[in-house]
Design an enzyme around this catalytic site. Structure first.
Site, short mmCIF file in Angstrom:
data_model
loop_
_atom_site.label_atom_id
_atom_site.label_comp_id
_atom_site.label_asym_id
_atom_site.label_seq_id
_atom_site.Cartn_x
_atom_site.Cartn_y
_atom_site.Cartn_z
N ASP A 138 0.86 -1.21 -0.07
CA ASP A 138 0.04 0.13 0.05
C ASP A 138 0.95 1.21 0.13
O ASP A 138 0.40 2.45 -0.21
CB ASP A 138 -1.04 0.14 1.14
N HIS A 182 -4.18 7.13 5.94
CA HIS A 182 -3.89 5.50 6.28
C HIS A 182 -4.91 4.89 6.98
O HIS A 182 -4.99 4.51 8.01
CB HIS A 182 -2.45 5.37 6.81
ZN LIG Z 1 0.45 0.93 5.28
#
Ligand SMILES: [Zn+2]
Length: 308
Positions: free
Chosen positions: A67, A266
């Site tokens: 990610d 996040h």
């Molecule tokens: Zn992450």
């Protein structure tokens, strides 16, 4: 357009959602453009956000979970496709050099990019340019991870009233700034008399980590702190198990470090419909300004504080 702003390209942790792309952040800092943690889909998000490949002058990767890094192949290839002519420096944890190499050569393309790899070997200053010093610190996550901060050198702010009172005008102002003193109308004028200290601006980028000293050090005195807040405080056990922060912990880092603006990001997919909880948790700990980042937000680095 502000000349120092954060362009949010993506805000999801682990799995993207209908509303949140994987991570990705573009920091415009005068003539520099720093791309942080390009997750999957970053190239297309850049298009939506009007960020071009040629605006990127530096790439900073905190760690190589997907990610935060699966967008690298696409972005690097796009930079070649667009014939980006300037040198681009890339920073990432040195232990993960092999993974960076793999991502850089993930597919076949005509590579013309002048990419200079400058992996982070240890805590401290990574590089220095006139408008900032880039520092890195190791964070606490299950894989090698570093956080970053930009520190602008302190300077001096000229005081127009004091300049006028002493008859310093036009090109003499520049001369005084360079020499520190000047004779005007038969009198000696010093820089101290006509200016005051101006603290440099600071930007901190704290991604995947447990609470640790390095997170506080990076955030110290930050005008803008971008901080992961994967979990709500109610799920603190999960944050601990997976090496992440809760929103409340992000708030505490901002509060104890004297940060001015906290940008939460996040975000775990579990909060897709109730992400306001994260704002509430952070606000319990931090009385300053908090923004829960959304994809394609443009967030200006706060104007300089007058005195600190
Ligand atoms: Zn992450």
């Amino acid at each position: 357009m502000s000349n120092r702003e954060l362009v949010v390209l993506g805000t999801a942790s682990q799995a993207p959602t209908r509303h949140r792309n994987h991570n990705g952040y573009f920091l415009r800092w005068d003539a520099d453009g720093l791309l942080f943690d390009p997750g999957e889909g970053t190239q297309r998000q850049m298009l939506f956000a009007d960020v071009t490949a040629s605006q990127i002058t530096r790439i900073c990767v905190t760690h190589f979970h997907g990610d935060h890094s699966l967008g690298l192949p696409g972005v690097l290839q796009r930079m070649s496709l667009d014939r980006v002519a300037h040198v681009v420096e890339a920073h990432y944890p040195a232990e993960s050099h092999e993974i960076f190499t793999r991502l850089r050569h993930a597919s076949l393309f005509h590579d013309t990019l002048a990419l200079r790899e400058r992996p982070v070997q240890r805590d401290g200053v990574v590089t220095e340019v006139p408008s900032f010093r880039l520092e890195a610190r190791a964070l606490s996550h299950p894989v090698p991870t570093v956080g970053y901060r930009l520190v602008e050198p302190d300077g001096r702010r000229m005081l127009p009233g004091e300049l006028a009172a002493r008859g310093v005008t036009g090109p003499d102002i520049g001369r005084l700034q360079r020499a520190g003193r000047l004779s005007a109308g038969g009198q000696l004028v010093t820089l101290d008399q006509v200016s005051e200290p101006r603290r440099g601006q600071r930007f901190a980028f704290v991604m995947d980590t447990r609470p640790c000293d390095a997170a506080f050090e990076l955030a110290d005195g930050a005008d803008m702190l971008v901080c992961e807040s994967t979990f709500a405080d109610a799920d603190a056990g999960l944050a601990r198990d997976y090496g992440h922060l809760t929103a409340g912990q992000a708030g505490r880092i901002a509060a104890e470090s004297g940060a001015r603006l906290l940008v939460l990001t996040h975000i775990s997919q579990r909060y897709e419909s109730r992400s306001a909880q994260l704002l509430d948790d952070a606000a319990e700990a931090f009385g300053g300004q908090i923004v829960l980042a959304a994809d394609l937000d443009r967030i200006a680095v706060p104007k300089r504080a007058r005195r600190r």
